[in-house]
Enzyme design. Structure first.
Site, PDB file in Angstrom:
ATOM      1  N   TYR A 158      -0.365   5.588  -1.043  1.00  6.33           N
ATOM      2  CA  TYR A 158       0.932   5.019   0.429  1.00  6.33           C
ATOM      3  C   TYR A 158       2.694   5.716  -0.230  1.00  6.33           C
ATOM      4  O   TYR A 158       3.322   6.112   0.455  1.00  6.33           O
ATOM      5  CB  TYR A 158       0.694   4.005   0.911  1.00  6.33           C
ATOM      6  CG  TYR A 158      -0.587   4.491   2.031  1.00  6.33           C
ATOM      7  CD1 TYR A 158      -1.149   4.962   1.620  1.00  6.33           C
ATOM      8  CD2 TYR A 158      -1.011   2.690   1.871  1.00  6.33           C
ATOM      9  CE1 TYR A 158      -2.998   4.773   2.700  1.00  6.33           C
ATOM     10  CE2 TYR A 158      -2.215   2.511   3.292  1.00  6.33           C
ATOM     11  CZ  TYR A 158      -2.450   3.575   3.067  1.00  6.33           C
ATOM     12  OH  TYR A 158      -4.133   2.865   3.484  1.00  6.33           O
ATOM     13  N   HIS A 183      -9.958   3.931  -3.508  1.00  7.55           N
ATOM     14  CA  HIS A 183      -9.116   4.296  -1.899  1.00  7.55           C
ATOM     15  C   HIS A 183     -10.563   5.279  -1.502  1.00  7.55           C
ATOM     16  O   HIS A 183     -10.819   5.672   0.299  1.00  7.55           O
ATOM     17  CB  HIS A 183      -8.190   5.027  -2.670  1.00  7.55           C
ATOM     18  CG  HIS A 183      -6.995   5.262  -1.214  1.00  7.55           C
ATOM     19  ND1 HIS A 183      -6.163   4.859  -1.017  1.00  7.55           N
ATOM     20  CD2 HIS A 183      -7.831   5.377   0.082  1.00  7.55           C
ATOM     21  CE1 HIS A 183      -5.782   5.631   0.090  1.00  7.55           C
ATOM     22  NE2 HIS A 183      -6.654   5.558   0.742  1.00  7.55           N
TER      23      HIS A 183
END
Length: 270
Positions: A47, A103
């Site tokens: 992110y 992830h």
């Protein structure tokens, strides 16, 4: 804030997602969310906002032990999850995270090796629980078969994307299913069926979509919002009670709408 409690973790039902938030806006959103009562903040190295999230955590002035923080190692870095977590902690300004996730799966890196390396990090006190994200039932079963204490699987889940086989597997093994994109990247907020249900309860369609998830056993949700009014509305979804007619109307919606499907995603059919 209601929590899901398993042998591996005690996680708030509702979190603030931070994907696409950055800089001062991200730090402000995190601090404001915590001020409103959120206690779970979700981020990831990919992110690019861990420093801002850490700033928001500090600005909130809520003691660290009362907060639940999730971060994730990117799929291209699974050969060295130790370096990834150490870097994430430095950016966050934390000594540990509560939940550390893979992830996305990476078929080129042996899953058992990655999970074994991640487990060593717990012995060093760098995280409290580990899990995965975007794992299909087959991949989750593979992760569980390694013997690693998988605590959560974060996947796309909402009123128009079914996850029944995955939910059954998660519940059988005490794994929390965390719903990312619970509002379909904003694509569900104006859906007429949800809006009609919401009107009956004096709520919005978005609140209906969240309430449907939050009432389910072993399911948490991480809607993203940078606006205080939306954060408040999402919190209010915790107290919205759907009835059988509402659930039947939602059950009748198509369950094959996927909003997150990058080129490196696994085969969702297995």
């Amino acid at each position: 804030m209601p929590r899901i409690e398993t042998p591996h973790l005690a996680m708030p039902k509702l979190s603030l997602g931070t994907w696409a938030l950055s800089g001062a806006d991200c730090a402000r959103a995190v601090a404001e969310a915590i001020g409103l009562g959120y206690r779970h903040i979700d981020t990831a190295e990919m992110y690019g906002n861990e420093e801002a999230v850490g700033e928001g955590l500090r600005d909130s002035a809520v003691p660290r032990e009362h907060l639940f923080v999730t971060t994730k190692v990117w799929w291209e870095n699974l050969a060295a999850p130790d370096r990834a977590l150490e870097a994430s902690l430095k950016r966050l300004g934390l000594d540990y995270v509560d939940l550390f996730l893979i992830h996305w799966p990476n078929p080129a890196v042996p899953l058992k090796r990655t999970l074994a390396m991640m487990e060593v990090l717990k012995e060093r006190g760098l995280y409290r629980a580990i899990g995965v994200a975007n794992f299909t039932p087959r991949l989750l079963a593979e992760a569980l078969a390694t013997g690693a204490p998988i605590a959560a699987n974060q996947v796309e889940y909402h009123v128009m994307l079914g996850q029944d086989p995955l939910l059954a597997l998660c519940r059988a093994h005490g794994v929390v299913l965390t719903a990312h994109s619970p509002l379909g990247k904003g694509g569900l907020v104006d859906h007429p069926v949800l809006a009609a249900i919401g009107a009956k309860h004096g709520a919005s369609g978005a609140q209906v979509a969240l309430a449907w998830l939050l009432e389910q056993d072993m399911v948490a949700a991480i809607p993203k919002s940078a606006r205080v009014e939306n954060m408040r509305a999402n919190l209010a979804a915790l107290s919205l009670r759907l009835d059988e007619a509402d659930r039947a109307a939602i059950a009748a919606l198509p369950k094959d709408r996927r909003f997150v499907n990058p080129a490196f995603a696994p085969d969702w059919r297995h």
